[in-house]
Design an enzyme around this catalytic site. Sequence first.
Site, PDB file in Angstrom:
ATOM      1  N   SER A 560       0.798  -1.160   0.205  1.00 50.66           N
ATOM      2  CA  SER A 560       0.232  -0.024  -0.109  1.00 50.66           C
ATOM      3  C   SER A 560       0.975   1.762  -0.015  1.00 50.66           C
ATOM      4  O   SER A 560       2.001   1.539   0.703  1.00 50.66           O
ATOM      5  CB  SER A 560      -0.775  -0.085   1.549  1.00 50.66           C
ATOM      6  N   TYR A 573      -2.386  -1.015  10.958  1.00 53.21           N
ATOM      7  CA  TYR A 573      -2.736  -0.763   9.063  1.00 53.21           C
ATOM      8  C   TYR A 573      -0.948  -0.119   7.983  1.00 53.21           C
ATOM      9  O   TYR A 573      -0.942  -0.713   7.556  1.00 53.21           O
ATOM     10  CB  TYR A 573      -3.477   0.129   8.254  1.00 53.21           C
TER      11      TYR A 573
END
Length: 683
Positions: A560, A573
């Site tokens: 990501s 995250y």
Amino acid sequence: MSETPQPVRDLLDRSQRLGADPTTTNYAGGNTSATGTATDPATGAEVDLLWVKGSGGDLGTLTEAGLAVLRLDRLRALVDVYPGVEREDEMVGAFDYCLHGRGGAAPSIDTAMHGLVDAAHVDHLHPDAGIAIATAADGEALTKEIFGDRVVWVPWRRPGFQLGLDIAEVARENPRAIGVVLGGHGITAWGATSEECEQRSLEIIRTARDHIDARGGTDPSVAFGAIRPGFAALPEGERHARAAALAPVLRGLASTDGRVVGHYTDTDAVLEFLARDELERLAALGTSCPDHFLRTKVRPMVLDLPADAPLDHVVARLGELHEAYREDYRAYYSRYADADTPPMRGADPAIVLVPGVGMFSFGADAKTARIAGEFYVNAINVMRGAETLSTYAPIDEREKFRIEYWALEEAKLARLPRPKPLAGRVAFVTGGGSGIGRAIAHRLAGEGAAVVVADRDADAATTVASEIGTTDAAVPVTVDVTSTDAVEAAVDAAACAFGGVDLVVNNAGLSISKPLLETTDADWDVQHDVMARGSFVVARAAARVMIAQGIGGDIVAISSKNGVFAGPNNVAYGAAKADQAHQVRLLAAELGEHGIRVNGVNPDGVVRGSGIFAGGWGAERAAVYGVEESELGAFYAQRTLLKREVLPEHVANAVFVLCSDDLSHTTGLHVPVDAGVAAAFLR
């Protein structure tokens, strides 16, 4: 659109029924035909036509487009210009000048068999029971004994125009005959109606099967001898574990001359054959029916160790046997090749027999590998029947070579479409049941890969696999990537399904968006378990398989932009994604010596179609940014340089490019798929 003629409708119905049973005729094997009249669109006159299954078609799935349509008068007139058996290959080209109308399939080498026999309907089939008689040492006498004057023996002749003339002569001279047994090959039957032809074909097959069974054909010891000590089938759990361990090794060996996909079979028929005294003698004789050995090669590779031999001994012995097999195949080619013979296509085995474990078959794609295995099961049934009745005596090696390297066979291969970019590759996609993983699975399958759709949601994985196609294209596995045992079992399942794994996409993920002070230990742990630990566990299991295969591979992490960009309220995250991203660099450095490339993709804000966003992450991030959840995709797009929304398909595109040959020298790379987030530029 003109209505389909009744003879064609009857022909298609009959063909599909006959082709539905692999013991009646093998995949893409045999052919059927019908004659009838139609109007010539050029002259308006009535003409007699022959509709016959075209080259490369399959009876079980035959459609009208798969038929060749020929003028019967022109086809039969070729008898007067036939130059003789030494030049009979030229007749296949002449069939093109007999074609009626536009479109349709290319006529096959067996067209003469159908057009020259004076019958309205003809079936040529490769039934196991019929080939058993055709390959028995005393097949001619058995044919007379079993069928009397209803079925006539025709000695072996290579398929072609002369064989069609031979069968036509037999039919004329034996008015009571309903068909023939073709030595070393199969059967042909005929009838005045489609129903009569089909019933005669089935009568020949049923009579042959009943005769074999009456002589002890249901008892494998009659044909194959006693069970060899140590060669009986292992218990199912042990057998499948051994198969999963051996499949990548065998796939690597079978890929020496070109990457192949594998298939594993452990049916009772296979295991019984592999356990018996006569295994090595019969396997060495090879298959007989041309359709069989064109798929299975002239003979299989057979492991000569007991079922419970130590795994390292088995692996070492397989390497020795593989080299011996290649030397033997090269010698076979050299014995019979001449100046006009096409180049050798490869010396690796298509079939490997491992007593106690099962059969491994290989091909350019999963369907070809599976079908090769099915053909060898047909061959086992043939050997069993022939040995029950007499002695198995297939056509000789020279004849096999003439067919394997036949110019007409080479021309058929040349007509095959160019392989897709990922043909021969096996992909394993975690989180493949939804969102980005689903898009990746579809894209890789569309580019030719066989895909294992791995997801903890069994229904979702099954749905995506079925969307992609048959089990030749994709299979589902249920796996929790945080469980080492579950991951290893899933990778083993991939090895048994397709022979191994060589393209892994670590995509499984989730996200919980909270400020630091609200982030619990459980929030931290679950995200690190799925994405950081999960990527590690999957990569480790897959790397073991890739190293065993010895043909390289790809590992791609769907990381990501948050792995490098410090966004608000997502410490767990972002940290997990940073861990996952750095694994890419570490594994690229470690696995490069094995030809394994490791790369990553850094998406941003994939809202539409995303499983993570649908699971609550979207609402959480929308709240952080003060926008409506329905506007989140547009919000993310507006903060990018390109002002474009990122979709699952865009991530899938990047995965494909990273795994393609175009980036064959790229490893350790992270590809941003974020429409341009300047703060996430890699440094």
